[in-house]
Design an enzyme around this catalytic site. Structure first.
Site, short mmCIF file in Angstrom:
data_model
loop_
_atom_site.label_atom_id
_atom_site.label_comp_id
_atom_site.label_asym_id
_atom_site.label_seq_id
_atom_site.Cartn_x
_atom_site.Cartn_y
_atom_site.Cartn_z
N GLU A 1 0.88 -1.17 0.00
CA GLU A 1 0.00 0.00 0.00
C GLU A 1 0.91 1.21 0.00
OE1 GLU A 1 -3.18 -0.12 -0.21
OE2 GLU A 1 -3.67 -2.17 0.34
N CYS B 1 -3.11 8.47 3.51
CA CYS B 1 -2.82 7.94 2.17
C CYS B 1 -4.00 8.16 1.23
CB CYS B 1 -2.52 6.46 2.26
SG CYS B 1 -3.78 5.56 3.17
P1 NAP Z 1 8.20 5.02 4.69
O1 NAP Z 1 9.29 5.95 4.99
O2 NAP Z 1 8.23 4.31 3.38
O3 NAP Z 1 8.21 3.97 5.89
C1 NAP Z 1 7.25 2.96 5.98
C2 NAP Z 1 7.78 1.82 6.81
O4 NAP Z 1 8.86 1.17 6.13
C3 NAP Z 1 8.36 2.25 8.16
O5 NAP Z 1 8.01 1.28 9.12
C4 NAP Z 1 9.85 2.27 7.91
O6 NAP Z 1 10.60 2.12 9.08
C5 NAP Z 1 9.98 1.09 7.00
N1 NAP Z 1 11.19 1.06 6.19
C6 NAP Z 1 11.97 2.11 5.81
N2 NAP Z 1 12.97 1.66 5.03
C7 NAP Z 1 12.85 0.33 4.94
C8 NAP Z 1 13.58 -0.70 4.27
N3 NAP Z 1 14.66 -0.43 3.55
N4 NAP Z 1 13.17 -1.98 4.39
C9 NAP Z 1 12.06 -2.28 5.11
N5 NAP Z 1 11.33 -1.34 5.75
C10 NAP Z 1 11.70 -0.06 5.67
O7 NAP Z 1 6.76 5.69 4.79
P2 NAP Z 1 6.22 6.65 5.96
O8 NAP Z 1 6.95 7.93 5.83
O9 NAP Z 1 6.19 5.97 7.27
O10 NAP Z 1 4.70 6.82 5.54
C11 NAP Z 1 4.24 7.83 4.70
C12 NAP Z 1 3.92 7.27 3.34
O11 NAP Z 1 3.08 6.12 3.45
C13 NAP Z 1 3.14 8.25 2.49
O12 NAP Z 1 3.72 8.32 1.23
C14 NAP Z 1 1.73 7.66 2.42
O13 NAP Z 1 1.02 7.97 1.25
C15 NAP Z 1 1.96 6.20 2.55
N6 NAP Z 1 0.80 5.54 3.16
C16 NAP Z 1 0.04 4.70 2.42
C17 NAP Z 1 -1.05 4.05 2.99
C18 NAP Z 1 -1.92 3.11 2.22
O14 NAP Z 1 -2.72 2.41 2.83
N7 NAP Z 1 -1.82 3.04 0.93
C19 NAP Z 1 -1.36 4.29 4.33
C20 NAP Z 1 -0.57 5.14 5.05
C21 NAP Z 1 0.52 5.77 4.45
P3 NAP Z 1 11.21 3.39 9.84
O15 NAP Z 1 10.08 4.23 10.27
O16 NAP Z 1 11.96 2.80 10.96
O17 NAP Z 1 12.09 4.09 8.83
#
Ligand code: NAP
Length: 523
Positions: free
Chosen positions: A257, A296
């Site tokens: 997602e 999101c």
């Molecule tokens: P993110 O930076 O991509 O992080 C998401 C998760 O992935 C976090 O738990 C992060 O851990 C982890 N992560 C980071 N690097 C990783 C890697 N190399 N391998 C495995 N896991 C890794 O996203 P975010 O900033 O938390 O969230 C915001 C984004 O999520 C927005 O773009 C939003 O649109 C999207 N979103 C989508 C939905 C949906 O249902 N479609 C819902 C909510 C949000 P750390 O925090 O420890 O870095």
């Protein structure tokens, strides 16, 4: 130094061997708690969940597992006040916005408890009816869905530390699949506390639910062929997950997602002064400001007939001007904080990037804050941009500002509007506003292939509708293409991800015995 939160893995609480990463109050700038998983034996954590947790869950029927979910709901309900306090401190959200995450998560889990009960004492799901394989009806094929004998790893985003856990854990645990959740670091506290409360209540079998906070390093390496991973977050991290050897080489099932440039579409019959016009205006404002636009599903692009562009700009801006922004502890505040100063910097940079191709219709950037120090708080008012030539403004169709921002655009024909919406390359949701049922149905069908959900609103459902950005467990959540290609929720459809489909070819007598252990899930 603040408390270092322990991780719950391999059936016991484990505290990391280093100082950890601080979690910060985004309004006051103070340190709250710390998280880390340094030194944790991830191999042990995954094997314990897979072997002990999985076996114990699979020994139960769907109805028994649904009853466990019902007990978890009661525990979470009883502790809501503590969760609200954590959300205010760690996410900087108003009470109303915290409810979307906390009560939304508990409600979704409760739904799976109810739906799971309807599956009765079955141990497998039946998919369709037996099909003859030849002329003789004595040898047939029956598709079954069997719970996978692996672990479900959830890697979650920062904006929904509660809902993000329970909307996934409900279907997984109901399916008999143990869960390991890795919350986003910035807001991990709420997820960790909820898991702690459930563990303390002793409801779930050992290994059924684990929480690992802090770095994601090494988690994906643990995944084996029958495990699944469900990721929510940015498209960039999604691409890293998708290309990991666990997915690319070991065929670990993966649900993604990611971010999405969702839209709202005003139909030509919804002129200024009509109820449908007002409904669009109210929803755009709500979507821009709920959780400070860190959703999101939030509306990022608004399409209106060219003749209504000015009126829409004025109406949306007038409402945005009334949005008070600042410290969520102050009752006068309607919109709280972004999750961190880093996110504030990202929103400001993103707005500057879009502004090179768009005009500013309402500028929230310089809005005074209520009860918050602009040098410390991660607060920013909502900004409405406008792009009078939506074809030339390519950035607004591909770049997501994850904050209180949206772009208004005019269109000249409905075909053109749908083509512009599709320039988002696949989105979670589009909402359509009008009065004519045929026009609404046509628009919904035109958008269906590029969206996980179309939210079509006319005056007769003004008071009934659940909202553009509100993810209801009955409806699919996910979207094709850029939105990640994932599918979540949608009632009992969500269980498919945690089951493996198998065609059993056997005698009609044997299939009859098999069917006695199964049930057809109601859709
Ligand atoms: P993110 O930076 O991509 O992080 C998401 C998760 O992935 C976090 O738990 C992060 O851990 C982890 N992560 C980071 N690097 C990783 C890697 N190399 N391998 C495995 N896991 C890794 O996203 P975010 O900033 O938390 O969230 C915001 C984004 O999520 C927005 O773009 C939003 O649109 C999207 N979103 C989508 C939905 C949906 O249902 N479609 C819902 C909510 C949000 P750390 O925090 O420890 O870095």
């Amino acid at each position: 130094m603040s408390e270092l939160l322990p991780n719950y893995a391999a059936g016991r609480w484990q505290t990391a061997g280093d100082a950890g990463t601080p979690l910060v109050d985004p309004v006051l700038g103070t340190e709250l708690v710390r998280v880390s998983n340094t030194g944790l034996d991830l191999g042990e954590a995954f094997s314990f969940a897979r072997e002990q947790g999985g076996a114990a869950l699979r020994a139960l029927t769907y109805r028994q597992r649904a009853a466990l979910l019902g007990e978890v709901v009661k525990v979470l309900q009883a502790k809501r006040d503590a969760y609200y306090e954590i959300a205010t401190a760690n996410s900087g959200t108003t009470k109303k916005d915290s409810a979307v995450d906390i009560d939304g998560g508990i409600f979704t889990l409760g739904q799976y408890a109810r739906w799971g009960d309807s599956l009765g004492d079955a141990r497998v799901l039946l998919d369709g009816e037996p099909a003859r394989l030849g002329k003789d009806p004595a040898f047939q094929s029956q598709h079954v869905l069997a719970p996978t004998r692996g672990v479900a790893l959830f890697i979650n985003a920062f904006n929904f530390p509660s809902w993000g856990l329970w909307e996934k854990a409900g279907p997984a645990l109901l399916s008999g699949v143990p869960v390991i959740v890795k919350p986003a670091t910035a807001t991990a506290w709420l997820t960790q506390r909820m898991v702690a409360d459930v563990v303390e209540a002793g409801i779930l079998p050992a290994g059924a639910l684990s929480v690992i906070c802090g770095s994601s390093r090494g988690l994906m390496d643990q995944l084996q062929p029958f495990d699944v991973v469900s990721f929510t977050g940015s498209a960039e991290t999604g691409a890293v997950i998708r290309s990991h050897p666990a997915v690319a080489e070991r065929s670990v099932r993966c649900n993604i997602e990611a971010d999405s440039l969702n839209s709202a579409l005003l139909l030509p019959d919804a002129a200024p002064g009509t109820e449908a016009f007002d409904l669009l205006v109210a929803e755009v404002v709500r979507e821009m400001t709920v959780k400070s636009g860190q959703k999101c599903t939030a509306i990022r692009r608004v399409f209106v007939p060219r003749a209504f562009y000015e009126a829409a700009a004025d109406a949306i801006s007038a409402k945005l001007r009334k949005t008070t922004v600042g410290n969520p502890r102050n009752d006068a505040v309607r919109m709280g904080s972004l999750v961190s100063r880093e996110q504030l910097d990202a929103v400001r940079a993103g707005l500057a990037f879009l502004r090179e191709q768009a005009e500013v219709l309402h500028d929230g950037g310089a809005q005074p804050l209520v009860d918050a120090d602009p040098a410390i708080a991660a607060c920013i008012g909502p900004t409405l941009l406008g792009a009078r030539d939506p074809h030339a403004a390519d950035r607004v169709h591909r770049f997501e500002v994850f904050g209180p921002a949206s772009t208004l655009m005019p269109y000249d024909s409905l075909d053109e509007a749908c083509a512009l919406i599709r320039r988002g390359d696949g989105s979670l949701v589009s909402s359509v506003y009008g009065t004519d049922a045929q026009a609404i149905a046509d628009a919904a069908l035109a958008l269906a292939d590029s969206h996980g959900r179309v939210h079509a609103i006319s005056p007769e459902v003004a008071a009934l509708n659940t909202g553009h950005g509100n993810v209801m467990p009955m409806s699919l959540h996910g979207g094709p293409g850029r939105a990640g290609g994932g599918e979540e929720l949608g009632g009992l459809r969500a269980l498919n991800f945690y089951h493996r489909r198998c065609a059993v070819q056997a005698s009609t007598a044997a299939l009859g015995r098999l069917a006695a252990n199964g049930t057809h899930p109601a859709r």
